[in-house]
Write a protein that holds these residues in place. Structure first.
Motif, PDB file in Angstrom:
ATOM      1  N   LEU A 116      43.034  20.661 -18.389  1.00 36.86           N
ATOM      2  CA  LEU A 116      42.186  21.213 -19.447  1.00 36.86           C
ATOM      3  C   LEU A 116      40.963  20.338 -19.690  1.00 36.86           C
ATOM      4  CD1 LEU A 116      44.849  22.625 -21.870  1.00 36.86           C
ATOM      5  CD2 LEU A 116      42.952  23.876 -20.902  1.00 36.86           C
ATOM      6  N   SER A 117      41.111  18.979 -19.539  1.00 34.16           N
ATOM      7  CA  SER A 117      39.904  18.169 -19.746  1.00 34.16           C
ATOM      8  C   SER A 117      38.938  18.382 -18.591  1.00 34.16           C
ATOM      9  CB  SER A 117      40.226  16.683 -19.933  1.00 34.16           C
ATOM     10  OG  SER A 117      41.440  16.350 -19.392  1.00 34.16           O
ATOM     11  N   ARG A 118      39.481  18.580 -17.373  1.00 39.01           N
ATOM     12  CA  ARG A 118      38.587  18.869 -16.248  1.00 39.01           C
ATOM     13  C   ARG A 118      37.874  20.201 -16.474  1.00 39.01           C
ATOM     14  NH1 ARG A 118      41.595  19.059 -10.748  1.00 39.01           N
ATOM     15  NH2 ARG A 118      42.142  21.075 -11.617  1.00 39.01           N
ATOM     16  N   ALA A 119      38.668  21.186 -16.906  1.00 35.35           N
ATOM     17  CA  ALA A 119      38.071  22.498 -17.147  1.00 35.35           C
ATOM     18  C   ALA A 119      36.987  22.401 -18.213  1.00 35.35           C
ATOM     19  CB  ALA A 119      39.147  23.486 -17.587  1.00 35.35           C
ATOM     20  N   GLY A 120      37.282  21.661 -19.305  1.00 32.87           N
ATOM     21  CA  GLY A 120      36.319  21.556 -20.390  1.00 32.87           C
ATOM     22  C   GLY A 120      35.052  20.857 -19.954  1.00 32.87           C
ATOM     23  N   SER A 121      35.201  19.743 -19.211  1.00 31.12           N
ATOM     24  CA  SER A 121      33.988  19.017 -18.824  1.00 31.12           C
ATOM     25  C   SER A 121      33.170  19.827 -17.828  1.00 31.12           C
ATOM     26  CB  SER A 121      34.353  17.640 -18.264  1.00 31.12           C
ATOM     27  OG  SER A 121      35.281  17.771 -17.236  1.00 31.12           O
ATOM     28  N   THR A 122      33.851  20.594 -16.960  1.00 32.27           N
ATOM     29  CA  THR A 122      33.091  21.425 -16.024  1.00 32.27           C
ATOM     30  C   THR A 122      32.341  22.522 -16.754  1.00 32.27           C
ATOM     31  OG1 THR A 122      34.878  21.063 -14.470  1.00 32.27           O
ATOM     32  CG2 THR A 122      33.273  22.731 -13.887  1.00 32.27           C
ATOM     33  N   LEU A 123      33.061  23.178 -17.664  1.00 30.66           N
ATOM     34  CA  LEU A 123      32.468  24.344 -18.315  1.00 30.66           C
ATOM     35  C   LEU A 123      31.342  23.954 -19.266  1.00 30.66           C
ATOM     36  CD1 LEU A 123      35.605  26.476 -19.155  1.00 30.66           C
ATOM     37  CD2 LEU A 123      33.831  27.028 -17.512  1.00 30.66           C
ATOM     38  N   PHE A 124      31.518  22.859 -19.973  1.00 27.54           N
ATOM     39  CA  PHE A 124      30.588  22.594 -21.064  1.00 27.54           C
ATOM     40  C   PHE A 124      29.551  21.527 -20.745  1.00 27.54           C
ATOM     41  CE2 PHE A 124      34.413  24.317 -23.025  1.00 27.54           C
ATOM     42  CZ  PHE A 124      33.849  25.415 -23.642  1.00 27.54           C
ATOM     43  N   TRP A 125      29.830  20.634 -19.783  1.00 27.19           N
ATOM     44  CA  TRP A 125      28.880  19.559 -19.520  1.00 27.19           C
ATOM     45  C   TRP A 125      28.104  19.753 -18.226  1.00 27.19           C
ATOM     46  CZ3 TRP A 125      32.812  15.317 -21.304  1.00 27.19           C
ATOM     47  CH2 TRP A 125      32.774  15.269 -22.706  1.00 27.19           C
ATOM     48  N   ARG A 126      28.785  20.283 -17.197  1.00 26.62           N
ATOM     49  CA  ARG A 126      28.057  20.461 -15.930  1.00 26.62           C
ATOM     50  C   ARG A 126      27.329  21.797 -15.957  1.00 26.62           C
ATOM     51  NH1 ARG A 126      32.171  19.907 -11.393  1.00 26.62           N
ATOM     52  NH2 ARG A 126      30.454  20.758 -10.215  1.00 26.62           N
ATOM     53  N   THR A 127      26.273  21.852 -16.750  1.00 28.35           N
ATOM     54  CA  THR A 127      25.607  23.142 -16.908  1.00 28.35           C
ATOM     55  C   THR A 127      24.320  23.184 -16.097  1.00 28.35           C
ATOM     56  OG1 THR A 127      24.563  22.249 -18.852  1.00 28.35           O
ATOM     57  CG2 THR A 127      26.514  23.596 -19.188  1.00 28.35           C
ATOM     58  N   GLU A 128      23.915  24.400 -15.815  1.00 27.48           N
ATOM     59  CA  GLU A 128      22.640  24.620 -15.144  1.00 27.48           C
ATOM     60  C   GLU A 128      21.709  25.309 -16.136  1.00 27.48           C
ATOM     61  OE1 GLU A 128      24.004  27.132 -12.116  1.00 27.48           O
ATOM     62  OE2 GLU A 128      24.984  25.533 -10.997  1.00 27.48           O
ATOM     63  N   PRO A 129      20.410  25.183 -15.911  1.00 29.30           N
ATOM     64  CA  PRO A 129      19.499  25.879 -16.826  1.00 29.30           C
ATOM     65  C   PRO A 129      19.761  27.380 -16.825  1.00 29.30           C
ATOM     66  CG  PRO A 129      18.341  24.997 -14.909  1.00 29.30           C
ATOM     67  CD  PRO A 129      19.690  24.388 -14.917  1.00 29.30           C
ATOM     68  N   ALA A 130      19.582  27.961 -17.995  1.00 25.26           N
ATOM     69  CA  ALA A 130      19.883  29.380 -18.123  1.00 25.26           C
ATOM     70  C   ALA A 130      18.949  30.207 -17.258  1.00 25.26           C
ATOM     71  CB  ALA A 130      19.757  29.794 -19.583  1.00 25.26           C
ATOM     72  N   ARG A 131      19.556  31.118 -16.471  1.00 20.68           N
ATOM     73  CA  ARG A 131      18.745  31.943 -15.582  1.00 20.68           C
ATOM     74  C   ARG A 131      18.569  33.348 -16.141  1.00 20.68           C
ATOM     75  NH1 ARG A 131      22.296  31.330 -10.492  1.00 20.68           N
ATOM     76  NH2 ARG A 131      23.704  30.671 -12.124  1.00 20.68           N
ATOM     77  N   TYR A 132      19.409  33.678 -17.070  1.00 22.21           N
ATOM     78  CA  TYR A 132      19.394  35.070 -17.522  1.00 22.21           C
ATOM     79  C   TYR A 132      18.764  35.151 -18.890  1.00 22.21           C
ATOM     80  CZ  TYR A 132      22.510  35.221 -13.673  1.00 22.21           C
ATOM     81  OH  TYR A 132      23.032  35.070 -12.430  1.00 22.21           O
ATOM     82  N   ALA A 133      17.719  35.912 -18.958  1.00 24.48           N
ATOM     83  CA  ALA A 133      16.948  35.937 -20.192  1.00 24.48           C
ATOM     84  C   ALA A 133      17.742  36.563 -21.325  1.00 24.48           C
ATOM     85  CB  ALA A 133      15.656  36.718 -19.967  1.00 24.48           C
ATOM     86  N   GLN A 134      18.464  37.642 -21.005  1.00 27.59           N
ATOM     87  CA  GLN A 134      19.068  38.361 -22.118  1.00 27.59           C
ATOM     88  C   GLN A 134      20.146  37.512 -22.770  1.00 27.59           C
ATOM     89  OE1 GLN A 134      20.170  39.290 -18.995  1.00 27.59           O
ATOM     90  NE2 GLN A 134      22.038  40.457 -19.123  1.00 27.59           N
ATOM     91  N   ARG A 135      20.214  37.679 -24.050  1.00 29.07           N
ATOM     92  CA  ARG A 135      21.115  36.863 -24.854  1.00 29.07           C
ATOM     93  C   ARG A 135      22.454  37.583 -24.918  1.00 29.07           C
ATOM     94  NH1 ARG A 135      22.847  32.969 -26.484  1.00 29.07           N
ATOM     95  NH2 ARG A 135      23.042  32.143 -28.574  1.00 29.07           N
ATOM     96  N   ARG A 136      23.494  36.950 -24.461  1.00 34.51           N
ATOM     97  CA  ARG A 136      24.809  37.583 -24.576  1.00 34.51           C
ATOM     98  C   ARG A 136      25.457  37.137 -25.868  1.00 34.51           C
ATOM     99  NH1 ARG A 136      24.569  35.764 -19.499  1.00 34.51           N
ATOM    100  NH2 ARG A 136      24.328  37.321 -17.884  1.00 34.51           N
ATOM    101  N   SER A 137      26.169  38.029 -26.473  1.00 34.60           N
ATOM    102  CA  SER A 137      26.706  37.704 -27.786  1.00 34.60           C
ATOM    103  C   SER A 137      28.114  37.137 -27.667  1.00 34.60           C
ATOM    104  CB  SER A 137      26.758  38.950 -28.657  1.00 34.60           C
ATOM    105  OG  SER A 137      27.818  39.763 -28.236  1.00 34.60           O
ATOM    106  N   ALA A 138      28.422  36.269 -28.606  1.00 31.88           N
ATOM    107  CA  ALA A 138      29.770  35.708 -28.661  1.00 31.88           C
ATOM    108  C   ALA A 138      30.609  36.518 -29.627  1.00 31.88           C
ATOM    109  CB  ALA A 138      29.716  34.257 -29.088  1.00 31.88           C
ATOM    110  N   ALA A 139      30.428  37.847 -29.614  1.00 29.90           N
ATOM    111  CA  ALA A 139      31.194  38.695 -30.524  1.00 29.90           C
ATOM    112  C   ALA A 139      32.677  38.525 -30.230  1.00 29.90           C
ATOM    113  CB  ALA A 139      30.793  40.151 -30.342  1.00 29.90           C
ATOM    114  N   GLY A 140      33.451  38.473 -31.256  1.00 27.73           N
ATOM    115  CA  GLY A 140      34.885  38.288 -31.039  1.00 27.73           C
ATOM    116  C   GLY A 140      35.315  36.864 -31.329  1.00 27.73           C
ATOM    117  N   LEU A 141      34.324  35.966 -31.498  1.00 25.64           N
ATOM    118  CA  LEU A 141      34.689  34.583 -31.795  1.00 25.64           C
ATOM    119  C   LEU A 141      35.458  34.497 -33.102  1.00 25.64           C
ATOM    120  CD1 LEU A 141      34.495  31.630 -31.013  1.00 25.64           C
ATOM    121  CD2 LEU A 141      32.391  31.460 -32.287  1.00 25.64           C
TER     122      LEU A 141
END
Lengths: 496, 118
Positions: free
Chosen positions: A423-448
């Protein structure tokens, strides 16, 4: 009114599902409202039922007013009431989450969801083995359709395996039921227990075969290895709210094993129990081991969650066959935690997949995610790994304290370590190893918000830990006295 | 009659298990159907086999056990529904995956499996 309370957890989803089916014009708002009203209505009903069960031991509801061994009865004891409560509490946030968009990717989600609830509640309440089979089929048929909810080759492939396996399982279930009937002349669970205690079993060898067959089927539903390899594929491919709801389904198999164990093994057939114990213990330990390896090898967050589920099933099986009253209470507490916790992780994986677009929930670098998601992930991960101060820690400590079995200790702690790493590997990959956003449209976090509701429910396991523990202790205490169950269904050993 | 029943159930189960283990979906569906037949016969025989006896108590001197007959009836209905669902699912898998292999892989003419060509 309160006399008919035990049948309400069946009637509410049944009628809600049928009414949604009648609404043929696909008006989503009407469907959502009906479904939500029915799902929320289950909360007070199951709470009242728990109140009844905790005070007056057993409540037998004779369907059609036929007396027990002849008619089919619903039996509300503490285990059933607790399981109903878990289901109702899980269903509300999951349904709310689904209403934020996931219900629209296929037809009939709302009706199927209600029928799934009907099957699950029925399986918990029934006191008849054949009726248990029928409710298993109800929940399985809705789960087949829900698993295929949405499209994609992955879902078709996983669905095919899942359906074939479960249909074969149903055939084995019926063979087992036939043997039980042939050996004891009854299918009422209490009556089977009574026949065992009275030594009225015609052919003990036949009965042993029957129980073993039933255990195979329940192990298949609970996804105990080696019968559990379908689970990661199926749950990983299902849409997030469906997978979260399936978290209770593997517990249905576990519940059935538990019921059978308390009714048949402890009192009636100690020799059979002694013969089966090493097998089930070994399989449970293997599930824990393979589950921790699977957690490490998972490439998607949703399949990671499925392996965690598999690990918890193994853990609970060991607790079930090896434990005493205190261990069972600890195990039930862990069951609460793992059902809600894993469901929360499934929902979170769905949110992350929606936010990241094409990268979905694969554990590789992708678009940056909002902080709210990251914090939620941290909380859910800490909970599932079993770090203090959250509920996983409490559950694991309680089990370790009450079940002094070296192999179990080693594997439970190793599993915790493996899930910590994964889970720590998954978390660091998902949240820290990010790339610049390529998709202009804003996706919603509905359901949070609905996800946070589920996390808050898990938090009550910590905040009101002593209350929940008192509940699970009451359940375990009653489970170890099957005589009361038999007496409640068949007053004073009425002659058949 | 016992021998005949036992043999029939055994043969049906054996054929069913063999077909379920095949790699294309249609034989698997047939296998599940055969398993269903075997199960129904088995449930029926678990009420003990009787000749010339109605399943009604008091209608004659002997009576057959009515409960397994009710069970078989239920099992037939459920089995029919699930097999129908399974057939539709197999068709959908054929559409989605492009072949009728249970793993979604295409099968060569000599039975060798190749990875799916996308």
């Amino acid at each position: 009114m309160s006399d008919h309370l035990p049948v309400l957890p069946l009637l509410i989803p049944l009628f809600a599902g049928l009414m949604i089916m009648l609404e043929t014009r696909q008006r989503r708002r009407v469907r959502r409202f009906t479904g939500l009203a029915a799902t929320v209505a289950l909360l007070p009903v199951t709470w009242l039922l728990w109140g009844q069960a905790s005070v007056e031991e057993y409540r037998v509801y004779q369907l059609g007013n036929w007396p027990a061994p002849f008619g089919i009865v619903l039996i509300l004891d503490r285990l059933a009431a607790l399981m109903l409560l878990i289901t109702a509490i899980l269903a509300v946030p999951v349904y709310l989450y689904a209403c934020r968009g996931d219900d629209g990717i296929g037809v009939n989600f709302h009706a199927l969801f209600q029928f799934l609830l009907l099957g699950v509640n029925g399986a918990f309440l029934t006191g008849d083995l054949f009726n248990l089979f029928v409710f298993f089929e109800v929940l399985l048929l809705s789960s087949y359709a829900l698993l295929m909810h949405g499209h994609g080759p992955d879902r078709a492939r996983a669905g095919l395996h899942y359906v074939i396996l479960n249909l074969t399982g149903s055939a084995i279930f019926l063979f087992g039921l036939g043997l039980v009937y042939g050996a004891t002349g009854t299918l009422n669970m209490a009556d089977v227990g009574r026949a065992l205690a009275a030594g009225e079993v015609l052919q003990p060898a036949l009965f042993a075969a029957a129980i073993s067959l039933l255990l195979v089927v329940f192990a298949l539903k609970a996804a105990l290895l080696p019968l559990g390899f379908w689970l990661p594929a199926a749950y990983g491919a299902a849409s997030p709210p469906v997978a979260a709801m399936f978290a209770i389904m593997s517990k249905v198999g576990l519940y059935a094993i538990w019921r059978l164990w308390s009714l048949v093994m402890e009192s009636g057939e100690p020799a059979l129990a002694a013969r089966l114990t090493p097998w089930l213990t070994a399989l449970g330990l293997i599930s824990m081991l393979v589950g921790s390896l699977g957690v490490l090898a998972a490439t998607r967050l949703s399949s990671l969650a499925s392996w965690l589920l598999l690990m918890s099933v193994g853990t609970l099986t060991v607790v079930l066959v090896q434990g005493d009253e205190a261990a069972w209470a600890a195990g039930l507490f862990y069951l609460l935690h793992s059902t809600w916790g894993v469901a929360a992780l499934f929902l979170l994986a769905g949110l992350i997949a929606r936010l990241r677009g094409p990268e979905a929930d694969y554990l590789r670098s992708g678009e940056p995610l909002p902080t709210s998601i990251a914090v939620t992930f941290l909380v859910v991960a800490v909970m599932l790994v079993g770090l203090p101060p959250l509920s996983g820690f409490l559950g694991k400590v309680l089990m370790l304290a009450t079940l002094p079995l070296p192999a179990f200790w080693v594997l439970l702690l190793a599993g915790g370590l493996a899930s910590l790493i994964a889970l720590s590997r998954a978390g660091s990959t998902l949240f820290w190893r990010t790339e610049p956003a390529r998709y202009a449209q804003r996706r919603s976090a509905a359901g949070l918000r609905s996800l946070l509701m589920l996390v808050a429910v898990c938090m009550t396991l910590v905040v009101f830990a002593s209350g929940w523990l008192a509940i699970t202790q009451q359940v375990a205490e009653q489970l170890l006295q099957p005589d009361g169950y038999i007496e409640a269904v068949l007053p004073s050993g009425r002659a058949r | 009659m016992e021998l005949l029943m036992a043999l029939m159930i055994g043969v049906l189960t054996g054929c069913g298990v063999y077909l379920v283990l095949r790699q294309r979906t249609f034989p698997v569906v047939l296998g599940l159907t055969l398993l269903g037949y075997a199960v129904n016969l088995f449930l029926f025989s678990m009420g003990r086999l009787t000749l010339d006896a109605p399943a009604v108590i008091g209608a004659g001197e002997h009576y057959a056990d009515p409960l397994p007959q009710a069970l078989v009836l239920t099992a037939i209905v459920i089995g029919f529904a699930t097999i129908a669902f399974m057939l539709v699912l197999a068709l959908r898998a054929l559409g989605d995956l492009g072949n009728d292999h249970v793993d979604g892989r295409s099968v060569g003419s000599d039975g060798e499996q190749e990875d799916q060509q996308r």
